[in-house]
Design a protein around this motif. Structure first.
Motif, PDB file in Angstrom:
ATOM      1  N   UNK A 237       0.739  -1.137  -0.132  1.00 35.14           N
ATOM      2  CA  UNK A 237      -0.002  -0.030   0.039  1.00 35.14           C
ATOM      3  C   UNK A 237       0.916   1.195  -0.029  1.00 35.14           C
ATOM      4  N   UNK A 238       1.966   1.296   0.823  1.00 37.97           N
ATOM      5  CA  UNK A 238       2.644   2.545   0.895  1.00 37.97           C
ATOM      6  C   UNK A 238       3.578   2.538  -0.337  1.00 37.97           C
ATOM      7  N   UNK A 239       4.012   1.357  -0.967  1.00 40.04           N
ATOM      8  CA  UNK A 239       4.599   1.479  -2.196  1.00 40.04           C
ATOM      9  C   UNK A 239       3.646   1.852  -3.274  1.00 40.04           C
ATOM     10  N   UNK A 240       2.341   1.526  -3.282  1.00 37.04           N
ATOM     11  CA  UNK A 240       1.385   1.988  -4.375  1.00 37.04           C
ATOM     12  C   UNK A 240       1.333   3.813  -4.155  1.00 37.04           C
ATOM     13  N   UNK A 241       1.151   4.254  -2.823  1.00 37.27           N
ATOM     14  CA  UNK A 241       1.339   5.624  -2.853  1.00 37.27           C
ATOM     15  C   UNK A 241       2.443   6.179  -3.160  1.00 37.27           C
ATOM     16  N   UNK A 242       3.604   5.688  -2.877  1.00 40.50           N
ATOM     17  CA  UNK A 242       4.830   6.428  -3.616  1.00 40.50           C
ATOM     18  C   UNK A 242       4.853   6.119  -4.922  1.00 40.50           C
ATOM     19  N   UNK A 243       4.373   5.067  -5.557  1.00 42.10           N
ATOM     20  CA  UNK A 243       4.199   4.868  -7.079  1.00 42.10           C
ATOM     21  C   UNK A 243       3.519   6.133  -7.717  1.00 42.10           C
ATOM     22  N   UNK A 244       2.219   6.405  -7.083  1.00 49.91           N
ATOM     23  CA  UNK A 244       1.346   7.376  -7.534  1.00 49.91           C
ATOM     24  C   UNK A 244       1.957   8.779  -7.359  1.00 49.91           C
ATOM     25  N   UNK A 245       2.789   9.115  -6.193  1.00 54.40           N
ATOM     26  CA  UNK A 245       3.385  10.548  -6.089  1.00 54.40           C
ATOM     27  C   UNK A 245       4.260  10.555  -7.270  1.00 54.40           C
ATOM     28  N   UNK A 246       5.133   9.329  -7.516  1.00 55.67           N
ATOM     29  CA  UNK A 246       6.203   9.537  -8.601  1.00 55.67           C
ATOM     30  C   UNK A 246       5.510   9.646 -10.055  1.00 55.67           C
ATOM     31  N   UNK A 247       4.460   9.083 -10.375  1.00 54.55           N
ATOM     32  CA  UNK A 247       4.052   9.182 -11.481  1.00 54.55           C
ATOM     33  C   UNK A 247       3.350  10.607 -11.757  1.00 54.55           C
ATOM     34  N   UNK A 248       2.797  11.215 -10.931  1.00 52.88           N
ATOM     35  CA  UNK A 248       2.362  12.634 -10.885  1.00 52.88           C
ATOM     36  C   UNK A 248       3.680  13.709 -11.116  1.00 52.88           C
ATOM     37  N   UNK A 249       4.851  13.012 -10.416  1.00 50.36           N
ATOM     38  CA  UNK A 249       6.094  13.791 -10.742  1.00 50.36           C
ATOM     39  C   UNK A 249       6.381  13.687 -12.232  1.00 50.36           C
ATOM     40  N   UNK A 250       6.347  12.579 -12.840  1.00 48.55           N
ATOM     41  CA  UNK A 250       6.651  12.469 -14.010  1.00 48.55           C
ATOM     42  C   UNK A 250       5.825  13.034 -14.957  1.00 48.55           C
ATOM     43  N   UNK A 251       4.639  13.167 -14.843  1.00 54.41           N
ATOM     44  CA  UNK A 251       3.660  13.790 -15.678  1.00 54.41           C
ATOM     45  C   UNK A 251       3.772  15.317 -15.988  1.00 54.41           C
ATOM     46  N   UNK A 252       4.059  15.746 -14.507  1.00 56.19           N
ATOM     47  CA  UNK A 252       4.678  17.285 -14.591  1.00 56.19           C
ATOM     48  C   UNK A 252       5.971  17.610 -15.115  1.00 56.19           C
ATOM     49  N   UNK A 253       6.873  16.794 -14.912  1.00 58.24           N
ATOM     50  CA  UNK A 253       8.201  16.949 -15.715  1.00 58.24           C
ATOM     51  C   UNK A 253       7.885  16.995 -17.301  1.00 58.24           C
ATOM     52  N   UNK A 254       6.982  15.828 -17.603  1.00 63.28           N
ATOM     53  CA  UNK A 254       6.836  15.605 -19.041  1.00 63.28           C
ATOM     54  C   UNK A 254       6.288  16.736 -19.471  1.00 63.28           C
ATOM     55  N   UNK A 255       5.292  17.347 -19.035  1.00 63.07           N
ATOM     56  CA  UNK A 255       4.483  18.520 -19.339  1.00 63.07           C
ATOM     57  C   UNK A 255       5.353  19.765 -19.522  1.00 63.07           C
ATOM     58  N   UNK A 256       5.966  20.214 -18.458  1.00 65.26           N
ATOM     59  CA  UNK A 256       6.411  21.501 -18.019  1.00 65.26           C
ATOM     60  C   UNK A 256       7.920  21.666 -18.217  1.00 65.26           C
ATOM     61  N   UNK A 257       8.751  20.564 -18.497  1.00 62.23           N
ATOM     62  CA  UNK A 257      10.108  20.541 -18.736  1.00 62.23           C
ATOM     63  C   UNK A 257      10.323  20.614 -20.227  1.00 62.23           C
ATOM     64  N   UNK A 258      10.577  19.653 -20.983  1.00 59.79           N
ATOM     65  CA  UNK A 258      11.132  19.716 -22.257  1.00 59.79           C
ATOM     66  C   UNK A 258      10.096  20.211 -23.162  1.00 59.79           C
ATOM     67  N   UNK A 259       8.676  19.467 -23.239  1.00 56.09           N
ATOM     68  CA  UNK A 259       7.985  20.043 -24.161  1.00 56.09           C
ATOM     69  C   UNK A 259       7.512  21.423 -24.231  1.00 56.09           C
ATOM     70  N   UNK A 260       7.300  22.152 -23.043  1.00 51.92           N
ATOM     71  CA  UNK A 260       6.981  23.345 -23.083  1.00 51.92           C
ATOM     72  C   UNK A 260       8.148  24.250 -23.461  1.00 51.92           C
ATOM     73  N   UNK A 261       9.488  23.855 -22.995  1.00 51.30           N
ATOM     74  CA  UNK A 261      10.495  24.895 -23.427  1.00 51.30           C
ATOM     75  C   UNK A 261      10.543  24.624 -25.145  1.00 51.30           C
TER      76      UNK A 261
END
Length: 594
Positions: A237-261
């Motif tokens: 359960x804790x690992x799943x929550x960690x996975x979800x937070x990392x996935x959100x982090x990846x989505x933000x990175x994917x949108x606002x880092x390279x693609x936006x620039x």
């Protein structure tokens, strides 16, 4: 509402300032690295201008004079080699300094943990502390090693590129300044959105470490009580929550880092091509200038892409630094010496005067405790589980501060003694002995230079440990693994006995010291304990009343209060709680022996 400051920004600013303070001792090296960086950036920025001169002055008009062309080529090659060489040395200097900084930070954190009070560890999971000292400092390391050097290098390079653009075409370069607010806005949005996610990610990583540490420490109980599936589910359960937070982090990175620039880059490229296209309708344009601008455009946005990518690490480092600095700022320190002078323990007279104590500040586990242990006497503490026996020992060892009442040794308040004096004159043997990784000799000596090899052997002989040690393949050099797992509980206890006697304490504290020893060994140990107690004030916690019948004073505790006191015969005659405990234990013993 507009006057209320942004707490998150203030926190980040303060954290970043504290991180920068660690660079103070290294300012000379960093200044040298910065000077090299300026030279490297200058060499790098001049490259496209050399190419521009070649295209506009020689290639376009088809003027092939070998001397100037060779000079341009040599200059370009020299600048390239110079840039590469200087960048190597500045990166090496930055990173070497960064590693020294994180080295110091880890030492500071570990040192702080060593001086925290036991009350802090009572409420802090061990795995969480390990996560702060390892994972969080590793994240901070990336700030110094990768992020700061990248930001400094790329900001200097951006300034150099803008200066070169102004030199080539001031009007077009001015348009680039209009893009800077857009880029800064993207960075601000990214930091705002990612901050909460990074906090959650670090928290879940800490919880993962805590759960892992708990499961490893209690693996025998987990397997014995068939708790594997429960722990697997909780960890999952804790690992799943960690996975979800990392996935959100990846989505933000994917949108606002390279693609936006990249989107802003394409806008800038379209702007340059449109500018030169419109200009070509009315006048000739220099191809070399077009090449230089497009080259600088690539060089302009590549550092921005790198900084956006590093911004993720920067945000993680700030979050990790907040957790580390929270540990460094922890106020719950171990009690230390108070007052002037350096009193010493000479007789071993112990006095508790109206001591009341609470671990949480709400529920008193000791209530108005008063007794005296005279020099050379043995005072035994007995009572049911939770009666306060261990709390008395914890206060005597000064593991916790005293708020109500007073504890004196030789008539001097406990808080007036130095830690060195207390630890040297008070020997402690716990029910569950702890052995360190090393060998038997090191575990008895504990790196105390005053204790010789002969002292180690004599202490082991004194507590009957020498006989089993001599039977080991390497005797006193026999390896001890984590928590002494390769030794029996009785052997571990004997080694801890020897460790205590090696310092020749004036006061002896025994927390059911024979609980882990078999009956045959216990008879030997009881004889040893009598020798150990001779000439020493002894405070002994006892669950088996048969082990303390010869005590000078037996104190019976119940719910944090002293309900009876006296010697063995006196307490039996009172027919109170001690009498009932004794009869109960004798009944159990008789039933077993029969």
């Amino acid at each position: 509402m507009s006057n209320i400051p942004n707490i998150e920004n203030i926190s980040n600013q303060n954290t970043f300032k504290r991180l920068l303070l660690y660079t103070k001792p290294h300012l000379k090296k960093l200044s040298f690295a910065f000077a090299i960086l300026l030279l490297a950036t200058g060499a790098d920025v001049l490259g496209p201008i050399i190419i521009k001169i070649f295209i506009d002055d020689y290639l376009t008009p088809r003027i092939f004079e070998w001397k100037p062309i060779t000079l341009l080529a040599t200059t370009y090659l020299t600048l390239l080699i110079t840039s590469v060489t200087l960048n190597y040395f500045q990166l090496l200097t930055f990173n070497k300094t960064a590693l020294w900084i994180i080295h110091q930070l880890r030492v500071d954190v570990f040192s702080k943990v060593q001086h925290l009070g036991l009350s802090f560890f009572d409420k802090s999971p061990g795995g969480s502390l390990v996560s702060r000292i390892t994972n969080d400092t590793e994240a901070i390391k990336e700030l110094y090693v990768s992020v700061l050097s990248t930001f400094v290098q790329n900001i200097v390079f951006l300034v150099g590129v803008l200066i070169a653009m102004l030199f080539l075409n001031p009007k077009l370069a001015g348009l680039f300044f209009l893009l800077l607010p857009v880029i800064l806005l993207l960075m601000k949005i990214y930091r705002h959105l990612s901050s909460k996610i990074f906090h959650l990610t670090r928290k879940k990583l800490s919880e993962l470490n805590s759960k892992l540490n708990e499961s490893l420490q209690g693996m025998n109980i987990i397997q014995a009580m068939r708790q594997e599936n429960r722990f697997k589910k909780e960890f999952g359960n804790i690992n799943q929550q960690h996975y979800s937070s990392k996935l959100k982090q990846i989505k933000i990175n994917g949108l606002l880092t390279r693609p936006a620039i990249d989107l802003v880059y394409m806008m800038a490229l379209s702007l340059i091509l449109s500018f030169f296209g419109i200009k070509s309708l009315n006048s000739t344009i220099e191809i070399g200038v077009v090449y230089a601008f497009i080259n600088y455009l690539d060089r302009f946005f590549e550092p921005i892409n790198m900084m956006m990518f590093r911004l993720s690490q920067f945000q993680q480092a700030l979050v990790a630094a907040e957790r580390v600095f929270g540990l460094l700022d922890e106020k719950d320190l171990a009690p230390s010496k108070e007052g002037e002078g350096r009193p010493t323990i000479t007789e071993g007279l112990i006095e508790f005067r109206n001591v009341t104590f609470s671990y949480d500040g709400k529920t008193n586990v000791l209530k108005n405790i008063s007794f005296t242990a005279k020099p050379g006497e043995t005072v035994a503490l007995v009572g049911h589980t939770g009666s306060g026996k261990s709390s008395i020992v914890n206060l005597l060892m000064r593991f916790y501060p005293i708020k109500y009442g007073e504890i004196l040794i030789d008539g001097i308040p406990l808080q007036n003694f130095s830690n060195e004096e207390l630890r040297q004159k008070i020997g402690l043997v716990l029910q569950d002995p702890f052995l360190f990784v090393g060998n038997i000799k090191e575990n008895i000596r504990l790196h105390n230079k005053k204790i010789t090899d002969q002292d180690v052997i004599e202490a082991a002989k004194f507590v009957q440990a020498d006989s089993f040690i001599q039977r080991l393949p390497n005797n006193y050099e026999e390896a001890v693994y984590e928590r002494g797992a390769t030794f029996s509980s009785g052997q571990r206890q004997l080694i801890s006995f020897a460790r205590t006697m090696a310092i020749k304490p004036k006061i002896l504290v025994l927390d059911e010291a024979t609980a882990s020893i078999d009956t045959e060994t216990e008879e030997l140990i009881q004889t040893t304990l009598k020798k150990m107690r001779t000439g020493r004030t002894t405070i002994a916690i006892a669950h088996r009343l048969s082990t303390i019948q010869d005590a000078d004073l037996i104190i019976v505790l119940h719910k944090g209060k002293i309900v009876e006191s006296g010697n063995h015969q006196e307490l039996l005659a009172k027919k109170g709680l001690y009498h009932n405990m004794y009869i109960l234990q004798q009944g159990i013993t008789d039933s077993i022996t029969s």
